[in-house]
Design an enzyme around this catalytic site. Structure first.
Site, PDB file in Angstrom:
ATOM      1  N   ASP A   5       0.909  -1.138   0.054  1.00 46.03           N
ATOM      2  CA  ASP A   5      -0.093   0.001   0.065  1.00 46.03           C
ATOM      3  C   ASP A   5       0.966   1.220   0.010  1.00 46.03           C
ATOM      4  OD1 ASP A   5      -2.180   1.461  -0.010  1.00 46.03           O
ATOM      5  OD2 ASP A   5      -3.364   0.690   1.582  1.00 46.03           O
TER       6      ASP A   5
HETATM    7  C1  NOJ Z   1      -4.023   3.848  -0.003  1.00 47.26           C
HETATM    8  C2  NOJ Z   1      -5.398   2.837   0.241  1.00 47.26           C
HETATM    9  O1  NOJ Z   1      -4.996   2.379   1.595  1.00 47.26           O
HETATM   10  C3  NOJ Z   1      -5.484   1.923  -0.760  1.00 47.26           C
HETATM   11  O2  NOJ Z   1      -6.718   1.213  -0.634  1.00 47.26           O
HETATM   12  C4  NOJ Z   1      -5.273   2.473  -2.237  1.00 47.26           C
HETATM   13  O3  NOJ Z   1      -5.390   1.340  -3.247  1.00 47.26           O
HETATM   14  C5  NOJ Z   1      -3.989   3.385  -2.655  1.00 47.26           C
HETATM   15  N1  NOJ Z   1      -3.954   4.133  -1.308  1.00 47.26           N
HETATM   16  C6  NOJ Z   1      -3.727   3.893  -3.515  1.00 47.26           C
HETATM   17  O4  NOJ Z   1      -4.520   4.811  -3.870  1.00 47.26           O
END
Ligand code: NOJ
Length: 714
Positions: A258
């Site tokens: 993430d």
């Molecule tokens: C953080 C989020 O937790 C995740 O769900 C997301 O896909 C990514 N950012 C990319 O935007």
């Protein structure tokens, strides 16, 4: 592995390999319109060379923009390896469907699949090849803003719905990424990015199955989560990332972190340096690093120092290149980007029709004192801040624009062919305690007996980084509902939200409550269909609705205590598991929801009172539509294993069926229950069933007590 990939792996330098394993937010590297490389590389400290060789960009789309960025990239990348464009297409791209939590309440896998397919079709034309969806985190705490992205508190249902999303994205020609592995939804106190602490048994039984189901359905990527789990940040969990995901589940696709989660292992207090972050993450087979530059900065030297094998790096590189090959990017680096076609497809009548159907099937009728459906020829007025609100798209609405959405007022006016009076009642920031608009609203609607009160929390109050410590309906809106009722009106509330909100304060003043969630582009039309009875509400809750915020986390598949409060009354509270100020039960349980007719369910029977290893029984019950109109009920099957080597939950969902019956019609509803469905992780860690007695419940929600006794004989 194709020859092309083999050749690339041979030709690429270590530095180039590390870049290929890196994903950046395109806005850091490119300016959206010109695709010119910007100066600094943002906080990531990327050099011009790094930027030219990166593997992927996220959250950047638009047909023309994607082409420009890809052209620019290919003109600079020494190996001409195309970028892959990934985006959070969570519930639609331009046409926005209800938030996933709402869609979950449809209990309709085919519908979820269709919505995902249409999301993919719009996304591909807009330059996206892969979505960061489905999100299948098990969620039990409505304070957490991200519950709106999940389909709820049941592992079995989350798995079914997650699989449906995967199938839909694939049908629509887009790759997909299941997230957030693992147990991100267990954030303590519902606070975003917070610690999680979950026993191995709990993980296996509740939190992991839905990710596994998606992997088995062919999800192309898995995203590891931000959270600290049992003292170790996820990217440090070899047991989960390698032993469980790769070895046990056989996942050979790309594992991506993430956002900045690799370097956040330092802030967690787990690792001290970026070198260590890179070494740990690549060692745990994390193939792609999102938005941090540990790999770019340190992988080459780690390999040279012998701390990481080049083979390990190559394996990750192979997965990344294979993903690009699967997306067809080597043949056509723009994917299916097509600005002209996109104009016809985005928000097309067919897509809007599906969004309307999905919103109809997602809204849950929680209370109805005979006021709904409204009769079209009786006058009524609207009140509340959501009556004319067009931002009912929900968080993660991708390219969705409020101006393309239909408000409740617009939907009702279109259906009725006449203008409606509406009064906001709450001015300014609707989360602030400003009740000054209420007298004017009462004045504006005073000539109407029935008022549709459109209330709730705004889209921005849920989603990432949007936890709330108090999930009651904002005070001025609760005051508005009370004032309307006290002025003698009949109040039908339509409630918007990205989470279960505490409705206890408004419930006594509402004659009906329709929970619309964040219904998306066609929300207003769908709500009109439901309020006017053109459609029946058929959705059922997939998260328990607490009576008070302090009950969170609250979920139906919990355990008994040694001192359960039975019956659940406030009088019976001494030295037993209870609260002094509220009941234990939620206001509305999992599986609950009303339609426009009445039901009677009785006579649960088993084809045999005994079941053996490998055997099965049929569970049946008699369902009757006792109301005056045709309708459909969601009949649910639950079990409870009364005594076991490890205490089992009070109920576990094992099946559900939608049954449509004409007024007065009766039908026997049958479920197949196999011995396999009675299995769990026993005290010895084995996934097996244990001999003994089970309660088999059939009901219209999880509070059912309608049951029969089954004995497993071994
Ligand atoms: C953080 C989020 O937790 C995740 O769900 C997301 O896909 C990514 N950012 C990319 O935007």
């Amino acid at each position: 592995m194709t020859e092309r990939i083999e050749k690339l792996i041979e030709e690429m330098s270590l530095e180039e390999k590390a870049r290929q394993l890196t994903q950046v937010n395109a806005k850091i590297v490119y300016t959206a319109t010109t695709a010119a490389i910007t100066g600094t590389g943002g906080a990531m400290g990327l050099s011009e060379e790094d930027k030219a060789g990166i593997g992927s960009v996220l959250n950047f789309s638009g047909a023309d923009e994607e082409k420009a960025v890809q052209d620019d990239h290919l003109s600079k990348d020494p190996h001409k390896i195309p970028l892959i464009f990934m985006q959070d297409v969570i519930h639609g791209c331009h046409t926005i469907f209800p938030v996933p939590l709402a869609l979950g309440c449809s209990f309709d896998e085919a519908l979820a699949e269709e919505c995902a397919e249409m999301s993919a079709v719009e996304s591909r034309l807009n330059g996206v090849q892969l979505t960061f969806s489905p999100m299948v985190d098990l969620v039990r705490d409505a304070r957490w803003g991200r519950v709106m992205e999940s389909t709820g508190e049941d592992p079995y249902l989350n798995g079914l719905m997650g699989k449906a999303f995967v199938r839909g994205y694939h049908k629509g020609g887009m790759l997909c990424c299941v997230k957030h592995f693992a147990a991100y939804g267990a954030a303590e106190a519902g606070r975003e990015y917070n610690t999680t602490d979950v026993s191995e048994r709990n993980l296996k039984e509740y939190f992991l199955p839905a990710y596994r189901a998606c992997v088995e359905e062919g999800a192309d990527l898995v995203m590891s989560s931000f959270n600290l789990l049992n003292g170790i940040p996820l990217n440090g969990h070899k047991d989960l990332l390698v032993d469980t995901l790769r070895k046990e589940w056989g996942f050979d696709g790309v594992l991506i972190s993430d956002y900045a989660a690799v370097k956040e292992m330092i802030a967690h207090g787990y690792l001290e340096t970026m070198e260590e972050c890179a070494e740990t993450a690549i060692g745990n087979e994390l193939d792609m690093e999102m938005m941090s530059s540990a790999y770019v900065r340190h992988l080459p030297e780690l390999v040279k120092e012998g701390k990481v094998s080049e083979e390990r790096v190559n394996e990750s590189l192979r997965r990344v290149l294979e993903m690009k090959e699967k997306a067809g990017l080597f043949e056509c680096p723009y994917g299916d980007t097509d600005a002209e076609k996109a104009k016809d497809v985005n928000l097309s009548p067919a897509h809007r029709a599906l969004a309307r159907k999905a919103a109809v099937r997602s809204a849950v009728l929680l209370k109805n004192g005979g006021v709904l459906p409204l009769s079209a020829d009786r006058p009524f007025a609207l009140a509340g801040p959501f009556a004319e609100e067009k931002n009912i798209l929900g968080s993660w609405a991708c390219h969705g624009r409020p101006e393309d959405a239909v408000s409740v007022k617009e939907g009702l006016e279109a259906a009725l062919g006449r203008k409606l009076v509406s009064a906001k009642g709450c001015e300014g920031d609707i989360l602030a305690a400003d009740e000054s608009g209420i007298p004017a609203a009462l004045e504006a609607v005073k000539g109407f007996k029935t008022i549709v009160a459109c209330i709730g929390e705004p889209s921005a109050s849920s989603g990432e980084g949007a936890s709330r410590a108090d999930i009651r309906i904002p005070a001025p809106q609760a005051a508005l509902v009370k004032a309307l009722k006290e002025a003698g009106h009949t109040v039908a509330a339509v409630v918007f939200g990205g989470r279960p909100q505490v409705l206890s304060e408004i419930e006594p003043y509402c004659d009906a409550i329709l929970y619309a969630w964040q219904p998306g582009t066609e929300g207003g039309n769908a709500i009109a269909d439901l309020l006017l009875g053109k459609e029946e509400p058929t959705a059922r809750l997939t998260m328990s609705f607490p009576r008070k915020t302090g009950q969170c986390p609250i979920y139906y598949n919990c355990f008994n205590t040694g001192r359960p409060r039975i019956p659940d009354t406030l009088e019976n509270s001494n030295y037993i598991s209870s609260y002094r100020d509220t009941l234990n039960a939620p206001l509305y349980p999992f599986g609950y929801g009303l339609g426009y007719t009445d039901w009677e369910l009785k006579g649960v029977r088993l084809s045999s009172e005994k079941i053996v290893e490998g055997g099965r029984v049929t569970v049946s019950a008699l369902l009757k539509n006792t109301g005056k109109r045709a309708g459909s009920a969601l009949v649910q099957l639950y079990i409870r294993d009364r005594f076991a080597s490890v205490v089992r939950p009070l109920k576990e969902l094992k099946g559900f069926q939608r049954v449509s019956l004409a007024a007065g019609e009766e039908r026997e509803v049958c479920f197949d229950l196999s011995e396999e469905m009675l299995r769990f992780y026993t005290a010895s860690g084995e996934f097996a069933s244990e001999a003994g007695k089970f309660d088999v419940f059939v009901g219209l929600d999880s509070s059912t007590s309608l049951s029969a006794e089954l004995t497993l004989v071994k």
